[in-house]
Design a protein around this motif. Structure first.
Motif, mmCIF file in Angstrom:
data_model
loop_
_atom_site.group_PDB
_atom_site.id
_atom_site.type_symbol
_atom_site.label_atom_id
_atom_site.label_comp_id
_atom_site.label_asym_id
_atom_site.label_seq_id
_atom_site.Cartn_x
_atom_site.Cartn_y
_atom_site.Cartn_z
ATOM 1 N N LEU A 6 17.516 43.169 41.169
ATOM 2 C CA LEU A 6 18.273 41.929 40.930
ATOM 3 C C LEU A 6 17.340 40.721 41.033
ATOM 4 O O LEU A 6 17.377 39.824 40.182
ATOM 5 N N HIS A 7 16.499 40.708 42.060
ATOM 6 C CA HIS A 7 15.583 39.574 42.225
ATOM 7 C C HIS A 7 14.546 39.543 41.110
ATOM 8 O O HIS A 7 14.144 38.468 40.650
ATOM 9 N N GLU A 8 14.146 40.730 40.656
ATOM 10 C CA GLU A 8 13.226 40.802 39.516
ATOM 11 C C GLU A 8 13.860 40.154 38.275
ATOM 12 O O GLU A 8 13.216 39.379 37.568
ATOM 13 N N ALA A 9 15.130 40.481 38.035
ATOM 14 C CA ALA A 9 15.825 39.918 36.863
ATOM 15 C C ALA A 9 16.004 38.406 37.000
ATOM 16 O O ALA A 9 15.844 37.662 36.029
ATOM 17 N N MET A 10 16.316 37.948 38.207
ATOM 18 C CA MET A 10 16.470 36.504 38.419
ATOM 19 C C MET A 10 15.150 35.779 38.158
ATOM 20 O O MET A 10 15.115 34.732 37.511
ATOM 21 N N ARG A 11 14.067 36.354 38.660
ATOM 22 C CA ARG A 11 12.757 35.729 38.469
ATOM 23 C C ARG A 11 12.312 35.811 37.006
ATOM 24 O O ARG A 11 11.730 34.868 36.467
ATOM 25 N N TYR A 12 12.589 36.935 36.369
ATOM 26 C CA TYR A 12 12.256 37.122 34.950
ATOM 27 C C TYR A 12 12.846 35.978 34.127
ATOM 28 O O TYR A 12 12.186 35.416 33.254
ATOM 29 N N SER A 13 14.095 35.642 34.426
ATOM 30 C CA SER A 13 14.775 34.623 33.623
ATOM 31 C C SER A 13 14.444 33.200 34.084
ATOM 32 O O SER A 13 14.253 32.307 33.266
ATOM 33 N N ALA A 14 14.385 32.976 35.377
ATOM 34 C CA ALA A 14 14.207 31.601 35.865
ATOM 35 C C ALA A 14 12.755 31.149 35.813
ATOM 36 O O ALA A 14 12.475 29.949 35.758
ATOM 37 N N LEU A 15 11.824 32.097 35.836
ATOM 38 C CA LEU A 15 10.402 31.726 35.809
ATOM 39 C C LEU A 15 9.781 32.014 34.449
ATOM 40 O O LEU A 15 8.572 32.131 34.312
ATOM 41 N N ALA A 16 10.626 32.111 33.415
ATOM 42 C CA ALA A 16 10.138 32.535 32.101
ATOM 43 C C ALA A 16 9.315 31.459 31.392
ATOM 44 O O ALA A 16 8.908 31.645 30.255
ATOM 45 N N GLY A 17 9.060 30.346 32.075
ATOM 46 C CA GLY A 17 8.217 29.335 31.440
ATOM 47 C C GLY A 17 8.910 28.574 30.339
ATOM 48 O O GLY A 17 8.356 28.363 29.272
ATOM 49 N N GLY A 18 10.138 28.176 30.573
ATOM 50 C CA GLY A 18 10.834 27.315 29.630
ATOM 51 C C GLY A 18 10.219 25.931 29.636
ATOM 52 O O GLY A 18 9.261 25.663 30.374
ATOM 53 N N LYS A 19 10.774 25.038 28.825
ATOM 54 C CA LYS A 19 10.213 23.692 28.707
ATOM 55 C C LYS A 19 10.520 22.836 29.936
ATOM 56 O O LYS A 19 9.893 21.825 30.156
ATOM 57 N N ARG A 20 11.517 23.262 30.721
ATOM 58 C CA ARG A 20 11.896 22.518 31.945
ATOM 59 C C ARG A 20 12.309 21.080 31.629
ATOM 60 O O ARG A 20 11.997 20.156 32.388
ATOM 61 N N ILE A 21 12.973 20.899 30.486
ATOM 62 C CA ILE A 21 13.326 19.540 30.069
ATOM 63 C C ILE A 21 14.300 18.893 31.049
ATOM 64 O O ILE A 21 14.145 17.728 31.420
ATOM 65 N N ARG A 22 15.317 19.644 31.478
ATOM 66 C CA ARG A 22 16.330 19.053 32.370
ATOM 67 C C ARG A 22 15.717 18.595 33.688
ATOM 68 O O ARG A 22 15.901 17.447 34.086
#
Lengths: 297, 297
Positions: free
Chosen positions: A36-52
């Motif tokens: 579960l933590h792997e999946a959370m990190r996979y998605s949240a740390l995926a290197g998006g633009k972080r615009i918000r």
């Protein structure tokens, strides 16, 4: 901060600061339940633009709020955004396969884990913000409540619901604007106004910022629609023509690409106008507004 | 409050109070997106037993906390519980068809709406608690943070993740207890300790309440497992033998029905022992503990 390069440097430092904070707050992969933590990190740390989150730091900067008070807000917003992408991509929703250039969470981890990773990221957003002692308890409660409002049934989740309701049928421009006002607009507005909450109680300034948020939120979405038609999947990290494939109403489909581009430019003008009436240094906000509405990815 | 009838009367009044509060806080069916609000109300107002909120009122009663401070906590807990049932019932999770005697949310409203209704109920839980001015801002922030912890990746959502991980394979008793400690235990413990947070700072009393919560949480789950084997679907409102059908490890499967019943009774004894060291009126808590561990539905 005087040149565009300086502004970009500052934005990069904020992004690095946020990424370090996200990394610290997310439980490590070896904490059970590990997958579960792997999946959370996979998605949240995926290197998006972080615009918000960048909007949050930039808005705080305009009102001289110290970054320490902004980290938890920015982080909570990014977790909410990450959870919404995971759930929106699910087979029962938009059924997307590609996100930020990688398989979507449910393809990488399975549907059940993806649903739970989204659920747990939402909870972690509220935990992070509610336990941030750098913000006094009273505004902290208000910020938690308004984040919950922004992502709930009359905000982001409500917008996704409306969006699903128009898939495959004709929608008019007003309907499309209302969808985007909730689906992406509510969290973008929150990203901008939450930081200001800690820096100014001037209601006229809050109104200007809210209007600024409305403009960049809608402009951002129009640009998103345009990129779905004209964009390069290797740059956007998303499958091209996904909207058309699922018969999703978009601005280009309703008014064409050229008219959509003009509408976005006009929103950018209005957004920059709103900033001009604010006393503090709004140049990072202005840079972000231009980027959001003119980006090619 | 002297007789069992008096205690039951008090619990009924708390339940009515909560139901009125839930009704007020949930957006009406005619507020757009109407179908989303309909799904949220369908699930949250489905007339469950309201055990968790009852624990909150009963715990607050033991520490002389006024009910006005408890409504938002109880309501937030019930929304979190309702959201978790919606998501747990999804095809990708437990794939259940019956909940509280009616079709599960995704069968009644479709999968996408069910996912969003769960998401929005989670947000509404945090909004309700964070904006409750009957609780001073500082404890309110703590209560929001600890609710988020209780339902997140190391609490309820984590427990569901572990639960999915053991479906279809052998699990031992320790593993099963750890699953339940998170999946149902974390929110039940929170239901009991959150109210006490407003009434006492005595750490020994908090420890006793936490242990009480551990015992009733696990006892409740063992009883749930037993009812899945021996229970009457017309009473439980759930399909019988659902655990066995999906090859889910349970207490009866591991140690038999008789031994499971003895284990539950022993947990009830320990729970009541914890209460005996608390000064306030703990009779409603004791009544609920007995009910949870001996119920037939």
């Amino acid at each position: 901060m005087t040149t565009t390069t300086d502004i970009e440097g500052q934005l990069n430092r904020w992004r690095d600061r946020l990424n370090r904070f996200l990394e610290q707050v997310l439980p490590p992969n070896d904490t059970p339940p590990c997958r579960l933590h792997e999946a959370m990190r996979y998605s949240a740390l995926a290197g998006g633009k972080r615009i918000r989150p960048m909007l949050t730091y930039a808005s705080g900067h305009a009102f001289a709020v110290t970054p320490a008070g902004l980290d938890a807000i920015a982080c909570a917003i990014e977790f909410i955004h990450a959870y919404s992408l995971i759930h929106d991509d699910l087979p029962a929703m938009d059924d997307d396969e590609l996100r930020r250039g990688r398989p979507t969470c449910h393809l990488a981890f399975g549907e059940a884990t993806a649903i739970l990773a989204g659920d747990a990221l939402q909870a972690l957003a509220f935990k992070t913000l509610a336990s941030c002692t750098a913000i006094p308890p009273e505004p902290r409660c208000r910020l938690v409540a308004s984040l919950a409002e922004a992502c709930g049934s009359t905000g982001m989740a409500g917008g996704q619901m409306l969006d699903l309701g128009v898939t495959g049928r004709n929608a008019d421009l007003q309907e499309l604007k209302q969808i985007h006002r909730l689906k992406t607009g509510a969290l973008i507005r929150y990203s901008i106004t939450a930081a200001a909450e800690l820096g100014t109680r001037d209601s006229a300034e809050h109104d200007r910022l809210t209007r600024f948020g409305d403009c960049v939120g809608l402009g951002f979405q129009i640009r998103d629609d345009i990129l779905d038609v004209t964009g390069d999947a290797t740059l956007t990290g998303k499958a091209a023509h996904a909207d058309a494939a699922r018969n999703q109403p978009t601005f280009p489909a309703l008014i064409g690409v050229d008219e959509s581009t003009r509408a976005a430019e006009s929103l950018l003008d209005e957004a920059l106008d709103c900033l001009s009436a604010i006393d503090g240094d709004t140049r990072p906000l202005a840079w972000l507004a231009s980027y959001m509405i003119r980006r090619d990815r």
